[in-house]
Write an enzyme that holds these catalytic residues in place. Structure first.
Site, PDB file in Angstrom:
ATOM      1  N   SER A 101     -12.769 -20.601  35.600  1.00  0.00           N
ATOM      2  CA  SER A 101     -11.457 -20.056  35.908  1.00  0.00           C
ATOM      3  C   SER A 101     -10.713 -20.984  36.884  1.00  0.00           C
ATOM      4  O   SER A 101     -10.592 -22.176  36.630  1.00  0.00           O
ATOM      5  CB  SER A 101     -11.610 -18.635  36.448  1.00  0.00           C
ATOM      6  OG  SER A 101     -10.391 -17.922  36.389  1.00  0.00           O
ATOM      7  N   ASP A 229     -10.930 -13.912  25.877  1.00  0.00           N
ATOM      8  CA  ASP A 229     -10.551 -13.951  27.297  1.00  0.00           C
ATOM      9  C   ASP A 229      -9.233 -13.213  27.513  1.00  0.00           C
ATOM     10  O   ASP A 229      -8.238 -13.476  26.834  1.00  0.00           O
ATOM     11  CB  ASP A 229     -10.408 -15.413  27.735  1.00  0.00           C
ATOM     12  CG  ASP A 229     -10.527 -15.595  29.235  1.00  0.00           C
ATOM     13  OD1 ASP A 229      -9.938 -14.797  29.984  1.00  0.00           O
ATOM     14  OD2 ASP A 229     -11.206 -16.553  29.650  1.00  0.00           O
ATOM     15  N   HIS A 256     -13.875 -13.256  29.740  1.00  0.00           N
ATOM     16  CA  HIS A 256     -13.579 -14.284  30.736  1.00  0.00           C
ATOM     17  C   HIS A 256     -14.815 -14.679  31.544  1.00  0.00           C
ATOM     18  O   HIS A 256     -14.782 -15.699  32.241  1.00  0.00           O
ATOM     19  CB  HIS A 256     -12.480 -13.764  31.686  1.00  0.00           C
ATOM     20  CG  HIS A 256     -12.014 -14.786  32.679  1.00  0.00           C
ATOM     21  ND1 HIS A 256     -11.440 -15.997  32.305  1.00  0.00           N
ATOM     22  CD2 HIS A 256     -12.025 -14.787  34.051  1.00  0.00           C
ATOM     23  CE1 HIS A 256     -11.119 -16.683  33.387  1.00  0.00           C
ATOM     24  NE2 HIS A 256     -11.473 -15.982  34.454  1.00  0.00           N
TER      25      HIS A 256
END
Length: 284
Positions: A101, A229, A256
């Protein structure tokens, strides 16, 4: 005939063992906003059981680092634990950086400064922007848009109510739906207990001057896409891949957080990426 002493033979065995250990890649795992080194516990276990070296870092204000995220206003400050780690590595040692991320920003920052110490950079559902947030297009590609879920953010305004927020966190009631919808219930429960507000102002200030280190393009990069995601959406991932094409792209059918929802597959891809990169380097 010269016969080696038992002590000399022991020294040879130890030396060979050390050389063998040194051949195993050293993975450095970097979490995203609100996370911490704890995110990687499954991956770390799989890696260490397979003989790999692993370091999981807490960036400033994350995990067990007790810094107040509302006082962390610059990306350089937030990312200092990783940069200190890289600086302390011997010049002859290389690591594999893995960012999840927003941790992708940390990986890119390190690559700009320590390219000679990085054998591979891996972006897992991550923000992969060569120069950081330098324009509106970069913001569009790299910043999650969660507006479809409603009012999901809890914000803190450390500089005053009339200033931009200094830290944010996804509200607890939305965390499983957005971050962990394909992950085991026990992992999302753990995450709800451990997630902390992230220093959003520091992250959005991340900008890297291209040309600071011309070797950055020599570092192989791999992007691992996460097809379901809800944070860094597939179209955002694709846009970043097109803007700054990596060496390889792999795909996971996960949410995610594949370190929870698909740990064995993620581990397999990390090993595959490492092996593929080593083979390419070896054939050059």
């Amino acid at each position: 005939m010269l016969i080696k002493s038992e002590e000399a033979m022991k020294e040879e065995v130890v030396e060979k063992m050390l050389k063998t250990v040194s051949l195993k890649p050293h993975f450095v795992l970097i979490h995203g906003i609100s996370g911490g080194s704890w995110c990687w516990y499954k991956i770390r276990c799989l890696m260490e059981n397979s003989g790999y070296r692993v370091s999981c870092l807490d960036l400033k204000g994350a995990g067990i680092d007790r810094s107040d995220p509302d006082t962390i206003l610059k990306f350089e400050d937030y990312n200092k634990p990783l940069m200190d780690f890289m600086s302390a590595l011997p010049d002859h040692e290389q690591v594999i950086l893995v960012g999840h991320s927003a941790g992708g920003l940390s990986v890119t920052a390190a690559t700009h400064k320590f390219a000679h110490k990085i054998s591979l950079a891996v972006y897992v559902a991550a923000t992969m922007l060569k120069a950081g947030f330098v324009d509106e297009q970069a913001m569009k590609e790299g910043v999650p848009d969660l507006s479809e879920f409603g009012d999901v953010y809890a914000m803190e305004f450390g500089l005053g109510a009339d200033q931009p927020p200094t830290s944010v966190a996804i509200k607890k009631e939305f965390q499983r739906k957005i971050l962990y919808h394909m992950s085991p219930q026990e992992d999302s429960t753990l995450a709800v207990m451990l997630l902390r507000p992230g220093p959003i102002q520091a992250l959005q200030s991340a900008r890297f001057t291209e040309g600071d280190d011309q070797d950055i393009e020599k570092v192989p990069r791999v992007y691992i896409r996460t097809m379901y995601d809800r944070v860094v959406k597939p179209d955002q991932q694709e846009a970043m891949i097109k803007r700054w094409p990596p060496s390889n792209v792999y795909v996971l059918e996960s949410d995610h957080s594949p370190f929870f929802s698909a740990p064995f597959l993620l581990f397999g891809l990390l090993v595959k990426a490492t092996t593929a990169t080593s083979s390419c380097i070896g054939s050059m």
